[in-house]
Enzyme design. Structure first.
Site, mmCIF file in Angstrom:
data_model
loop_
_atom_site.group_PDB
_atom_site.id
_atom_site.type_symbol
_atom_site.label_atom_id
_atom_site.label_comp_id
_atom_site.label_asym_id
_atom_site.label_seq_id
_atom_site.Cartn_x
_atom_site.Cartn_y
_atom_site.Cartn_z
ATOM 1 C CG HIS A 12 7.935 4.747 -2.439
ATOM 2 N ND1 HIS A 12 8.367 5.054 -3.715
ATOM 3 C CD2 HIS A 12 6.615 4.445 -2.587
ATOM 4 C CE1 HIS A 12 7.368 4.946 -4.573
ATOM 5 N NE2 HIS A 12 6.288 4.570 -3.915
ATOM 6 N NE ARG A 13 5.560 -0.243 -4.967
ATOM 7 C CZ ARG A 13 5.112 0.826 -5.635
ATOM 8 N NH1 ARG A 13 5.710 1.237 -6.725
ATOM 9 N NH2 ARG A 13 4.052 1.475 -5.216
ATOM 10 C CE LYS A 15 9.453 4.329 -9.528
ATOM 11 N NZ LYS A 15 8.250 4.131 -10.324
ATOM 12 N N GLY A 59 1.751 6.258 -12.056
ATOM 13 C CA GLY A 59 1.158 7.056 -10.983
ATOM 14 C C GLY A 59 1.624 8.501 -11.005
ATOM 15 C CE1 TYR A 60 -1.208 12.014 -7.445
ATOM 16 C CE2 TYR A 60 -1.031 9.720 -6.767
ATOM 17 C CZ TYR A 60 -1.771 10.877 -6.890
ATOM 18 O OH TYR A 60 -3.081 10.903 -6.466
ATOM 19 C CG ASP A 100 -2.158 0.931 0.877
ATOM 20 O OD1 ASP A 100 -2.815 0.711 -0.152
ATOM 21 O OD2 ASP A 100 -2.422 1.871 1.645
#
Length: 198
Positions: A180-181, A175, A153-154, A69
């Site tokens: 974050h992922r 990336k 996404g963003y 999430d």
């Protein structure tokens, strides 16, 4: 190879996770392969929603499950869109509507600091009482306009801290090393090793 169901219908996330886990003895399968539909994400935090999604997929498939999430928090908007990132623009999963609404809401704002948050949850089975939870963030700013054709996404409006490029202008390897992922996955893998799962 251990089969793990990835509790998402998002093709971008499936591709990203398959790449991130390619060096490990896991076969990552999307929940759509098992006709697992979406579940109501009615938690109030990223952690609650990730557990809801993982438990749903694990119960239906009988496999271990990983759920993600994630979303973007914007300081000037008191942390919004947050857990509503995927449906911020009104329609769930409409990335263009989401980022256009965010750009509109940020017009005239001088404080553009923001971060992506990612919570990853691993459940051994549908009734697992002790999920492995990993959380990481990725700092940056909301750009004035879109740039770059990569990511999802963003990413096109997220300028990476310490860089002039958007997340959508980074290569997959760049990336994965800083996102974050990518960081949450490293924490999750450490947790899996600690528990003897890896």
């Amino acid at each position: 190879m251990q089969k793990i169901v990835l509790a998402t219908g998002n093709a971008g996330k499936v591709k990203e996770f398959a790449g991130l886990l390619s060096d490990y003895p896991f076969e990552v399968l999307p929940q759509s392969q098992f006709n697992v539909g979406d579940v109501a994400e009615d938690g109030t935090t990223f952690i609650e929603n990730a557990i809801i999604k993982a438990r749903h997929a694990a119960r239906i498939t009988g496999l271990a499950a990983i759920a993600d999430d994630s979303g973007i928090e914007v300081d000037a908007l008191n942390g919004q869109p947050g857990i509503f990132s995927a449906r911020y623009g009104g329609e769930h999963g409409n990335a263009e509507a989401n980022l256009q609404k965010l750009l509109t809401n940020m017009q005239g704002e001088t404080n553009r600091s923001a971060r992506f948050q990612c919570v990853l949850v691993y459940l051994r089975h549908g009734e697992d009482p002790s999920p492995i939870v990993a959380q990481a963030s990725w700092e940056g700013e909301i750009a004035q306009a879109k740039s770059g054709a990569g990511g999802h996404g963003y990413d096109p409006i997220f300028t990476v801290a310490g860089d002039t490029r958007s997340a959508a202008e980074l290569s997959d390897d760049e990336k994965n090393a800083v996102s974050h992922r990518g960081k949450a996955l490293q924490l999750l893998l450490a947790g899996l090793k600690e528990k003897g799962i890896l």
